[in-house]
Design an enzyme around this catalytic site. Structure first.
Site, PDB file in Angstrom:
ATOM      1  N   ALA A 178       3.261  -3.234  17.403  1.00  0.00           N
ATOM      2  CA  ALA A 178       3.715  -2.719  18.689  1.00  0.00           C
ATOM      3  C   ALA A 178       5.120  -2.157  18.508  1.00  0.00           C
ATOM      4  O   ALA A 178       6.044  -2.870  18.127  1.00  0.00           O
ATOM      5  CB  ALA A 178       3.717  -3.834  19.730  1.00  0.00           C
ATOM      6  N   MET A 179       5.302  -0.865  18.765  1.00  0.00           N
ATOM      7  CA  MET A 179       6.567  -0.190  18.497  1.00  0.00           C
ATOM      8  C   MET A 179       7.131   0.384  19.791  1.00  0.00           C
ATOM      9  O   MET A 179       6.619   1.365  20.334  1.00  0.00           O
ATOM     10  CB  MET A 179       6.372   0.904  17.449  1.00  0.00           C
ATOM     11  CG  MET A 179       5.815   0.370  16.134  1.00  0.00           C
ATOM     12  SD  MET A 179       5.629   1.641  14.845  1.00  0.00           S
ATOM     13  CE  MET A 179       7.352   1.993  14.468  1.00  0.00           C
ATOM     14  N   SER A 180       8.177  -0.250  20.296  1.00  0.00           N
ATOM     15  CA  SER A 180       8.772   0.150  21.576  1.00  0.00           C
ATOM     16  C   SER A 180       9.694   1.351  21.438  1.00  0.00           C
ATOM     17  O   SER A 180      10.030   2.000  22.424  1.00  0.00           O
ATOM     18  CB  SER A 180       9.570  -1.015  22.162  1.00  0.00           C
ATOM     19  OG  SER A 180      10.699  -1.301  21.327  1.00  0.00           O
ATOM     20  N   LEU A 191       3.214   1.427  23.597  1.00  0.00           N
ATOM     21  CA  LEU A 191       2.558   1.215  24.880  1.00  0.00           C
ATOM     22  C   LEU A 191       3.242   2.046  25.949  1.00  0.00           C
ATOM     23  O   LEU A 191       4.428   1.859  26.232  1.00  0.00           O
ATOM     24  CB  LEU A 191       2.606  -0.269  25.264  1.00  0.00           C
ATOM     25  CG  LEU A 191       1.935  -1.246  24.299  1.00  0.00           C
ATOM     26  CD1 LEU A 191       1.997  -2.661  24.858  1.00  0.00           C
ATOM     27  CD2 LEU A 191       0.497  -0.840  24.018  1.00  0.00           C
ATOM     28  N   GLY A 220       8.248  -7.267  17.677  1.00  0.00           N
ATOM     29  CA  GLY A 220       9.632  -7.507  17.284  1.00  0.00           C
ATOM     30  C   GLY A 220      10.287  -8.653  18.026  1.00  0.00           C
ATOM     31  O   GLY A 220      11.515  -8.712  18.113  1.00  0.00           O
ATOM     32  N   CYS A 236       4.193 -10.078  31.345  1.00  0.00           N
ATOM     33  CA  CYS A 236       3.884  -8.936  30.489  1.00  0.00           C
ATOM     34  C   CYS A 236       3.346  -9.403  29.142  1.00  0.00           C
ATOM     35  O   CYS A 236       2.385  -8.838  28.616  1.00  0.00           O
ATOM     36  CB  CYS A 236       5.123  -8.066  30.299  1.00  0.00           C
ATOM     37  SG  CYS A 236       4.825  -6.564  29.335  1.00  0.00           S
ATOM     38  N   SER A 251      11.449  -3.672  16.852  1.00  0.00           N
ATOM     39  CA  SER A 251      10.056  -3.369  16.531  1.00  0.00           C
ATOM     40  C   SER A 251       9.952  -2.455  15.306  1.00  0.00           C
ATOM     41  O   SER A 251       8.964  -2.510  14.563  1.00  0.00           O
ATOM     42  CB  SER A 251       9.351  -2.731  17.729  1.00  0.00           C
ATOM     43  OG  SER A 251       9.972  -1.526  18.125  1.00  0.00           O
ATOM     44  N   GLY A 266      12.611   0.742  19.715  1.00  0.00           N
ATOM     45  CA  GLY A 266      13.867   0.067  19.445  1.00  0.00           C
ATOM     46  C   GLY A 266      13.981  -0.397  18.006  1.00  0.00           C
ATOM     47  O   GLY A 266      13.040  -0.279  17.216  1.00  0.00           O
ATOM     48  N   VAL A 267      15.136  -0.967  17.677  1.00  0.00           N
ATOM     49  CA  VAL A 267      15.399  -1.373  16.302  1.00  0.00           C
ATOM     50  C   VAL A 267      14.551  -2.576  15.881  1.00  0.00           C
ATOM     51  O   VAL A 267      14.095  -2.649  14.735  1.00  0.00           O
ATOM     52  CB  VAL A 267      16.907  -1.668  16.097  1.00  0.00           C
ATOM     53  CG1 VAL A 267      17.383  -2.810  16.984  1.00  0.00           C
ATOM     54  CG2 VAL A 267      17.214  -1.965  14.636  1.00  0.00           C
ATOM     55  N   CYS A 310      12.613  -4.219  32.865  1.00  0.00           N
ATOM     56  CA  CYS A 310      12.476  -2.890  32.261  1.00  0.00           C
ATOM     57  C   CYS A 310      12.092  -1.817  33.263  1.00  0.00           C
ATOM     58  O   CYS A 310      12.462  -0.653  33.097  1.00  0.00           O
ATOM     59  CB  CYS A 310      11.474  -2.933  31.116  1.00  0.00           C
ATOM     60  SG  CYS A 310       9.753  -3.209  31.622  1.00  0.00           S
TER      61      CYS A 310
END
Length: 363
Positions: free
Chosen positions: A6-8, A32, A125, A101, A13, A10-11, A198
């Site tokens: 899962a890659m948001s 996502l 992450g 979430c 992830s 940010g650093v 968020c």
């Protein structure tokens, strides 16, 4: 293993995905899309899921040489997280959307879809650790970096989800993660962390709720029932709140007042002195166990906020209900919050707080 990272954008992830690649897994990066109207650019460190974030995640995936996809979960996020958040505040409770979430989106919708597509696990992450016990069970533990520990918001995960989850950052501090990102050449190495809620980018929860629920004028009363002020909506208040009450100082006798109760049915906010905030008896519903449910009365550490202190306690389960008795009083505990139970660094489980009180016979 075939792993969805899962890659948001940010650093954290980014490094988590890189470490899964280094470990020899077949990794696919997934971003996502949780916003139905994603902003082009991030307004502050509060927001997330912007077009910019998706682009940042894609560039890291390209550097790692892994496939990358965007999965649209905006409709489910709205139904399970945003609509639930509004409904909880309207009912006079104080929800934690990050736990919901993780429960409903990242380790239900995301993990379920990954497994359905033939993947073996999901990596994120989050700052937490999974430790394999002697009997082979996977346990959820606190991260090494206590300042960044996120085991509290992962307390909703159950054993079958932990069996399919990886948290590659749990043994590393945040400064070390940023340094590793720089060494890998990731341009997100210095990207600010997102924080707070968020989907409320400006951080003004009261105005955000007012925009959706409208103004609902009502009374602010003291514990005797005397009206001492007015409010524009009881939903905008939470137990333990001191600021923003809008009361004239001459009505308070120089003694600070706090919200001690939010009565949603009558749209009333009750205020009182600090001593009235102390509780030591918590009843929680919607129990979630990170392993087997505890048998009988057990000694645990209880944490009520994501960055709150752990309080020694005893707890026992009764089906889906959890009873917790704190060894010392805690203030500002509100229905809707979550209590997460620990055995040392191990997460035992969690529950959503439904009732709080002061049990003068305890201890």
């Amino acid at each position: 293993m075939r792993v969805v990272a899962a890659m948001s954008g940010g650093v954290d992830s980014a490094v988590a995905a890189a470490r899964m690649v280094d470990a020899g897994h077949e990794v696919v990066g997934v971003h996502l899309a949780l916003s139905q109207n994603a902003a082009t650019l991030r307004e502050s460190a509060r927001g997330c899921c912007t077009v910019e974030d998706a682009g940042d995640a894609r560039r890291v995936a390209d550097m790692l040489g892994v496939p990358f996809y965007v999965w649209d979960m905006a409709a489910r996020f709205k139904a399970d997280i945003i609509d639930d958040f509004v409904a909880e505040y309207a009912a006079g409770r104080t929800p934690n959307p990050c736990l919901r979430c993780n429960e409903k989106i990242k380790f239900a919708a995301l993990l379920d879809k990954a497994l359905a597509l033939g993947f073996d696990a999901v990596a994120t992450g989050h700052y937490a650790q999974i430790v394999e016990a002697r009997d082979g069970r996977r346990e959820l533990h606190r991260a090494v970096d206590m300042a960044k520990d996120q085991s509290y918001v992962l307390g909703v995960l159950e054993a079958h989800q932990l069996a399919r989850s990886f948290f590659p950052l749990g043994d590393t501090t945040k400064p070390q993660i940023r340094e590793e990102a720089r060494a890998r050449g990731f341009f997100v190495a210095s990207k600010p962390d997102s924080h707070d809620i968020c989907f409320i980018a400006d951080g003004n929860t009261r105005q955000w709720l007012t925009d959706r629920l409208g103004e609902q004028p009502g009374a602010i009363v003291d514990t005797s029932g005397a009206v001492v002020g007015e409010h524009a909506g009881a939903y905008a208040y939470t137990v333990g709140q001191r600021r923003g009450l809008g009361l004239a100082k001459d009505t308070l006798d120089g003694v600070p007042r706090y919200v001690v109760e939010v009565e949603a049915p009558t749209n009333t906010v009750v205020i009182g002195t600090r001593d009235l905030l102390g509780v030591n008896a918590i009843t929680g519903s919607h129990a979630r166990w990170c392993g087997a449910a505890p048998e009988g009365v057990v000694s645990v550490g209880a944490q009520i906020r994501a960055h709150g202190e752990e309080v020694p306690a005893t707890a026992w389960a009764d089906g889906d209900v959890v009873h917790v008795r704190l060894d010392e009083r805690a203030r500002g505990v509100a229905p809707g919050q979550s209590v997460v139970l620990y055995d040392g660094t191990r997460v035992v489980g969690s529950a959503t707080i439904s009732e709080v009180s002061l049990d003068r016979t305890a201890g």
